[in-house]
Write an enzyme that holds these catalytic residues in place. Structure first.
Site, short mmCIF file in Angstrom:
data_model
loop_
_atom_site.label_atom_id
_atom_site.label_comp_id
_atom_site.label_asym_id
_atom_site.label_seq_id
_atom_site.Cartn_x
_atom_site.Cartn_y
_atom_site.Cartn_z
N SER A 74 -15.64 15.03 -50.17
CA SER A 74 -15.96 16.25 -49.42
C SER A 74 -17.46 16.40 -49.29
O SER A 74 -18.20 16.23 -50.26
CB SER A 74 -15.38 17.47 -50.15
OG SER A 74 -15.69 18.66 -49.47
N GLY A 75 -17.92 16.74 -48.08
CA GLY A 75 -19.35 16.79 -47.80
C GLY A 75 -20.13 17.86 -48.55
O GLY A 75 -21.25 17.62 -48.99
N HIS A 76 -19.54 19.04 -48.71
CA HIS A 76 -20.34 20.14 -49.25
C HIS A 76 -20.55 20.06 -50.76
O HIS A 76 -21.26 20.89 -51.33
CB HIS A 76 -19.73 21.49 -48.86
CG HIS A 76 -18.48 21.86 -49.60
ND1 HIS A 76 -18.47 22.82 -50.59
CD2 HIS A 76 -17.22 21.42 -49.50
CE1 HIS A 76 -17.24 22.96 -51.05
NE2 HIS A 76 -16.46 22.11 -50.40
N CYS A 103 -11.79 26.97 -55.64
CA CYS A 103 -10.67 27.03 -54.69
C CYS A 103 -9.55 27.92 -55.18
O CYS A 103 -8.64 28.25 -54.45
CB CYS A 103 -10.12 25.62 -54.44
SG CYS A 103 -11.35 24.52 -53.72
#
Length: 385
Positions: free
Chosen positions: A200-202, A326
């Site tokens: 995941s990029g973030h 999350c």
């Protein structure tokens, strides 16, 4: 003073990422499916991002597929391969401390008739290798394990897991959730025997809403998103070119001066854990040194509710988390991860996660420790009354 210590939840975009995202959005804004020059410019960003990411994994650029982030990558890897390979068997293996992006697809697959084995872990979240080995069967078609646990920073024995799969059932596909590991470890899927890898990029100073799934050449997997046939028909939808360009930049930056960055994180972690141990009634849930991830420290403060401590720290400019970002905003009774590692009942609601990045300073940690000590005295005194 401000101290952002919730980098496992998300990181601030780097300046390089910011610049390329803005440039693509404002100047090179074409649709890569278009035939004109603007489309060609956009397509070039996709190619360069694939090349940069593939280089960090020593993979073929054709094995990189862009997604909307870690959750989609995990869902696609699990559901896409399970459905494709169900004629070979319906048995799947995972661990008891996976992220919800893995656990929820597993529950879905169980509802579709698959059998899922959840392997237990020890006090620090490490998979029981003997029980894992015993669980692999002839009809096991898929294994999914995380590289680093997002709540307590457990570094799973990835090499050993790969060897066991190869010895017991080499036909079984292996998916690794590397969302907290990519950028912190050098990960070479082919060497380790990994068939699919989620990122995941973030989590590594890239944009939100973008990630990738490494799919080894030859793996049979159904697409989950159908439409215009983008990405060789494997993941349809207009490509998120600004996000992908930013992700490629973030990946390249993460592995630039890599050893220096990781050493910095390890030094911060060692200092922070040593100081935390001096605070009375404190239990560390993360392993020290290179036994665990270099950027995550989970700690339980007896007698203080994590939610209360979190807000008290926030008022003093310190941002931390009580668990997975999350799910921590939902009112769950306990963290499934903390429960699985056997944390004492009175500590389940007293646990806080601190997570660092390459920009975190020792001064920030010193400030955090000072505030922690003051607050714990007050909050514990208040809780007794």
């Amino acid at each position: 003073m401000q101290a952002y210590l919730d980098n496992s939840a998300t990181t601030r975009c780097s300046e390089g990422v910011r610049d390329i995202v803005v440039k693509v959005m404002m100047e090179d804004f074409g649709n890569p499916s278009s035939r004109h020059d603007k489309g060609m410019e956009a397509e070039k960003y996709l190619r360069e991002a694939r090349m940069d990411i593939a280089a960090t994994l020593k993979a073929d650029e054709k094995e990189i597929y862009f997604t909307s982030g870690g959750t989609e990558s995990d869902n696609w890897a699990l559901i896409g391969t399970a459905m494709t390979n169900k004629r070979a068997g319906k048995h799947i293996i995972t661990t008891a401390i996976e992220h919800a992006a893995v656990i929820q697809p597993m529950i879905y697959l169980q509802e579709q008739g698959f059998e899922v084995s959840y392997i237990p872990v020890d006090r620090y979240g490490r998979i029981d290798l003997q029980k894992f080995s015993d669980a692999i069967r002839e009809d096991t078609i898929l294994v999914s394990t995380m590289y680093v646990n997002n709540e307590i920073g457990t570094l799973e024995p990835i090499e050993e897991i790969g060897k066991i799969i190869k010895e017991k059932n080499p036909k079984a596909l292996w998916h690794v959730d590397a969302i907290q590991a990519y950028g912190k470890y050098r990960i070479y899927p082919k060497k380790l025997g990994i068939d699919m890898l989620s990122v995941s990029g973030h989590k590594l100073h890239g944009p939100k809403g973008v990630g990738f799934l490494y799919i080894r050449n030859g793996v049979k997997i159904h697409p989950l998103i159908l439409g215009g046939g983008q990405q060789k028909g494997m993941r349809s939808g207009t490509d998120n070119v600004p996000g992908i360009a930013g992700l490629g930049c973030a990946a390249k930056e993460a592995y630039t001066d890599f050893d220096k960055k990781v050493t910095h994180l390890c030094e911060l972690k060692q200092f922070f854990m040593e100081e935390l141990q001096k605070i009375p009634d404190t239990v560390l849930n993360s392993l020290p040194g290179d036994q665990g991830a270099p950027h995550i420290v989970s700690v339980s403060f007896a007698g203080v509710r994590s939610e209360v401590l979190l807000h008290a720290l926030e008022e003093r400019g310190i941002q931390v988390s009580s668990g997975s970002a999350c799910s921590s905003n939902k009112k769950l009774p306990v963290s499934p991860v903390l429960k699985e590692i056997g944390l004492k009942k009175d500590l389940l609601d007293s646990t806080v996660r601190f997570s660092f990045c390459e920009n975190t300073t020792k001064e920030e940690l010193e400030y955090c420790l000072q505030q922690l000590k003051e607050l714990l005295v007050v909050l514990r005194r208040y809780s007794r009354h």
